[in-house]
Enzyme design. Sequence first.
Site, short mmCIF file in Angstrom:
data_model
loop_
_atom_site.label_atom_id
_atom_site.label_comp_id
_atom_site.label_asym_id
_atom_site.label_seq_id
_atom_site.Cartn_x
_atom_site.Cartn_y
_atom_site.Cartn_z
N HIS A 100 0.84 -1.20 0.00
CA HIS A 100 0.00 0.00 0.00
C HIS A 100 0.88 1.26 0.00
O HIS A 100 0.62 2.20 -0.76
CB HIS A 100 -0.93 -0.01 1.22
CG HIS A 100 -1.62 1.29 1.47
ND1 HIS A 100 -2.88 1.57 0.97
CD2 HIS A 100 -1.22 2.40 2.15
CE1 HIS A 100 -3.21 2.80 1.34
NE2 HIS A 100 -2.24 3.32 2.05
N GLU A 101 1.91 1.27 0.84
CA GLU A 101 2.81 2.43 0.88
C GLU A 101 3.54 2.59 -0.45
O GLU A 101 3.73 3.71 -0.93
CB GLU A 101 3.80 2.32 2.04
CG GLU A 101 3.15 2.25 3.43
CD GLU A 101 2.13 3.34 3.70
OE1 GLU A 101 2.23 4.43 3.11
OE2 GLU A 101 1.21 3.09 4.49
N HIS A 104 1.53 4.51 -2.84
CA HIS A 104 1.63 5.97 -2.78
C HIS A 104 2.80 6.47 -3.64
O HIS A 104 2.70 7.52 -4.28
CB HIS A 104 1.81 6.44 -1.34
CG HIS A 104 0.56 6.36 -0.52
ND1 HIS A 104 -0.63 6.95 -0.91
CD2 HIS A 104 0.30 5.75 0.67
CE1 HIS A 104 -1.56 6.71 0.01
NE2 HIS A 104 -1.03 5.98 0.98
N HIS A 108 2.70 9.05 -6.81
CA HIS A 108 3.57 10.21 -6.94
C HIS A 108 4.24 10.21 -8.32
O HIS A 108 4.30 11.23 -9.00
CB HIS A 108 4.62 10.16 -5.82
CG HIS A 108 5.28 11.49 -5.58
ND1 HIS A 108 6.34 11.64 -4.74
CD2 HIS A 108 5.02 12.73 -6.08
CE1 HIS A 108 6.71 12.91 -4.73
NE2 HIS A 108 5.93 13.59 -5.52
ZN LIG Z 1 -1.92 5.27 2.69
#
Ligand SMILES: [Zn+2]
Length: 236
Positions: A100-101, A104, A108
């Site tokens: 999940h990270e 991100h 970006h």
């Molecule tokens: Zn998150």
Amino acid sequence: MMYFDPLWLVFAIPGLLLGLYAQIKLSATYGKYMRVGAESGLSGAQAARRILDQAGLQEVPIAEVPGHLTDHYDPRNRTLFLSSANFNERSLSAVGVAAHEAGHALQHQAAYAPLNLRMKMVPVTQFASTAYSLIALAGMFLMGGHRIAGPMFQNMIWVAVGLFTVVTVFQIITLPVEFDASRRAKEQLFRLGIVRPDESVAIGKVLNTAALTYVAAMISSVMQLLYLISLGRNRR
Ligand SMILES: [Zn+2]
């Protein structure tokens, strides 16, 4: 003299209950799949590394941070931070959160609009949140003697509404960012063969319950905002 408004409870309770439910559910689901090993044998950090490398993000470092579920991606220094458990463990929960990270970081890279908007809103939201807290604190004392506070209070409540609207908009923008990061995570985990189809169900559960905590925070903010608006209107 401090003033406490019972009406506040009516607005606060739904968000508080949902927040409590989300926290309990997250603890249970995350805890359950922390004990289930991933078939690939990869740790959270290794799974995230594989996703980042496959996307050409070799320059994005993965760092270990202390704390429980302190995992986050910092767009300012383009670094992925994983809590010790998710960094090291070879479980479905660790792989899910780490992916999940990484999601991100993919957002970006893709200049995903809601992420960009959220990043731009961080400084103004921090200001609004601090200023709102100061006004709310002052209001708790002033309202005790609101007969004398009168017109000054009248103006302050609408300033408070304005500031808290910024905080609430930020919470609302956070939702698509979080849901999209989880969507990207599941897609990459499956595409790169890091998890099997039956494992992706468990990962989906972990990520959905994590998302529920953001939904609860958003609902709390909306209810708090409605309460502030009702205060302003009642005292017109
Ligand atoms: Zn998150």
